[in-house]
Design a protein around this motif. Structure first.
Motif, mmCIF file in Angstrom:
data_model
loop_
_atom_site.group_PDB
_atom_site.id
_atom_site.type_symbol
_atom_site.label_atom_id
_atom_site.label_comp_id
_atom_site.label_asym_id
_atom_site.label_seq_id
_atom_site.Cartn_x
_atom_site.Cartn_y
_atom_site.Cartn_z
ATOM 1 N N ASN A 75 0.834 -1.207 0.000
ATOM 2 C CA ASN A 75 0.000 0.000 0.000
ATOM 3 C C ASN A 75 0.873 1.263 0.000
ATOM 4 O OD1 ASN A 75 -2.449 1.288 -0.193
ATOM 5 N ND2 ASN A 75 -2.811 1.339 2.017
ATOM 6 N N ARG A 116 -13.012 9.258 -9.564
ATOM 7 C CA ARG A 116 -11.795 9.263 -8.744
ATOM 8 C C ARG A 116 -10.640 9.937 -9.467
ATOM 9 N NH1 ARG A 116 -9.354 9.861 -4.104
ATOM 10 N NH2 ARG A 116 -7.685 8.380 -3.669
ATOM 11 N N LEU A 120 -8.561 13.323 -8.411
ATOM 12 C CA LEU A 120 -7.108 13.363 -8.245
ATOM 13 C C LEU A 120 -6.466 14.421 -9.130
ATOM 14 C CD1 LEU A 120 -6.350 9.543 -8.030
ATOM 15 C CD2 LEU A 120 -5.813 11.234 -6.272
ATOM 16 N N LEU A 151 -1.043 8.393 -5.994
ATOM 17 C CA LEU A 151 -2.088 8.564 -4.988
ATOM 18 C C LEU A 151 -3.364 7.792 -5.329
ATOM 19 C CD1 LEU A 151 -1.721 12.413 -4.365
ATOM 20 C CD2 LEU A 151 -0.943 10.566 -2.865
ATOM 21 N N ALA A 152 -3.460 7.313 -6.570
ATOM 22 C CA ALA A 152 -4.691 6.658 -7.021
ATOM 23 C C ALA A 152 -5.001 5.384 -6.251
ATOM 24 C CB ALA A 152 -4.611 6.359 -8.519
ATOM 25 N N ASP A 154 -4.750 4.986 -3.099
ATOM 26 C CA ASP A 154 -4.999 5.341 -1.697
ATOM 27 C C ASP A 154 -3.889 4.814 -0.785
ATOM 28 O OD1 ASP A 154 -7.424 6.730 -2.077
ATOM 29 O OD2 ASP A 154 -8.494 4.827 -2.232
ATOM 30 N N GLU A 156 -0.946 4.440 2.071
ATOM 31 C CA GLU A 156 -0.701 4.920 3.433
ATOM 32 C C GLU A 156 0.673 5.566 3.534
ATOM 33 O OE1 GLU A 156 -2.306 2.324 6.774
ATOM 34 O OE2 GLU A 156 -2.037 0.854 5.161
ATOM 35 N N MET A 186 -3.276 15.486 3.177
ATOM 36 C CA MET A 186 -3.607 14.061 3.094
ATOM 37 C C MET A 186 -3.107 13.258 4.289
ATOM 38 S SD MET A 186 -3.222 13.265 -0.953
ATOM 39 C CE MET A 186 -4.363 11.906 -0.771
ATOM 40 N N LEU A 188 -0.289 11.738 4.946
ATOM 41 C CA LEU A 188 0.418 10.503 4.620
ATOM 42 C C LEU A 188 1.763 10.474 5.337
ATOM 43 C CD1 LEU A 188 -0.086 10.489 0.750
ATOM 44 C CD2 LEU A 188 -1.252 9.016 2.382
#
Length: 354
Positions: A75, A116, A120, A151-152, A154, A156, A186, A188
């Motif tokens: 991820n 989506r 973005l 970033l598509a 999602d 972490e 965001m 992150l």
């Protein structure tokens, strides 16, 4: 996501790229890996991403062993220096790629993908470029698309390998401010590899200075810049005049000014290296009892600052001083002029014995 790197060693044949490296990345932290080429920073980033595997050591994501996980299972969003966009795909299709390659049960509908991707592209300020191809974009625009694609999924964790290295200075400055704002929005965990000290000091919450496969120093930008622990860190972070000196009883003299060296209070004389930042070099046109004679060799200006190259009595290498242009005009500095210099501040290290 919390990332823990523990005792990582990585060799390529007889070359050791990383040697017993350990560090943590806190959830939501922006961490910069800073160092010259060959210091091991990109290898470390690729190990965290799952693109390389260590010979020794471990990586944990939120306390769980990450090494057995395939790169697709970590991820993580990864942004490369040279964009790595698909040339035959439009901007829209590049960003949508991550959705379309998911397994059927996890793949969003066409409508969801369109929504989506649109969101973005708006986030990275590229919503008017969906139908263009990479060849029709500037370098800065391509890097924004690459970031949108990362970033598509999602992620972490966002990993960036010198993402602005191929861009000109003005675009780099604009994009790094925008990237910091995006990171804060965001929340992150972000790890950013760079050899550019300005990028690291401006962007990061914490900086890891790397050299020869190891960590020289870790700390906040202010900490590593104002309190470098090694000569390498001092020389790598900003310009510095490097002067030979002698440490006696916890003190040294630089151009007749005394400086404390409290960590070296032992008896006897010890060779040392003193570092003086250009902005800590004072220039006088009249003699001062704690100043050293010098000759102005060159004067240059950049924006509001003026840089003065000096030949200082007793020094083999030129000395650089930095001051405001107003101060330079006030002093009337010009090549060939006789002046005097003093050091406001210095950092002294005992010279390592060969």
């Amino acid at each position: 996501m919390k990332i823990e790197v523990r005792n990582i060693t990585k060799r390529f044949g007889e070359f050791t790229a990383l040697s017993d490296v350990s560090l943590d990345v806190a959830p939501g932290e922006f961490l910069a890996l800073l160092g010259p080429s060959g210091s091991g920073k990109t290898t470390l980033l690729r190990i965290v991403a799952g693109l390389e595997f260590p010979d020794e050591g471990a990586v944990f994501f939120n306390g769980e062993d990450a090494l057995p996980r395939h790169v697709r299972e970590r991820n993580i969003g990864f942004v490369f220096q040279h964009y790595a966009l698909f040339r035959h795909m439009t901007v829209f299709d590049n960003v949508a790629f991550g959705f379309r390659v998911k397994k059927r049960h996890a793949r969003p509908s066409k409508r969801e993908i369109a929504e989506r991707v649109g969101s973005l592209l708006q986030l990275v300020q590229m919503d008017g470029f969906a139908d263009r191809y990479p060849s029709q974009l500037s370098g800065g625009q391509r890097q924004r698309v690459a970031l949108a694609r990362a970033l598509a999924i999602d992620p972490e964790v966002l990993l960036l390998d010198e993402p602005f290295g191929a861009l000109d200075a003005k675009v780099r400055k604009e994009l790094r401010r925008w990237l910091r704002q995006l990171h804060d929005r965001m929340n992150l965990s972000t790890v950013f590899v760079t050899h550019d000290q300005d990028e690291a000091l401006e962007l990061a919450d914490r900086v890891i200075v790397m050299n020869r496969g190891g960590i020289e120093q870790a700390g906040t930008p202010d900490d590593v810049y104002d309190h470098p622990r090694t000569p390498f860190v001092y020389e790598f972070l900003g310009n510095a005049n490097r002067l030979s000196c002698i440490v006696r009883g916890g003190k040294t003299e630089i151009w007749d000014s005394a400086f404390e060296v409290p960590e070296h209070e032992g008896g006897g004389e010890t060779p040392g290296i003193a570092y003086v930042r250009p902005h800590d070099v004072e220039v006088f046109t009249r003699s001062d009892q704690l100043a050293q004679p010098a000759i102005v060799r060159h004067v240059s200006a950049a924006g509001a600052a003026a840089f003065i190259e000096l030949s200082v009595e007793g020094e083999t290498a030129p000395i650089e001083a930095e001051m405001s242009r107003d101060r330079q005009r006030e002093l009337g500095l010009r090549p060939g002029q006789a002046v005097f210099v003093a050091a406001r501040k210095a950092r002294v290290f005992v010279r390592q014995q060969e």
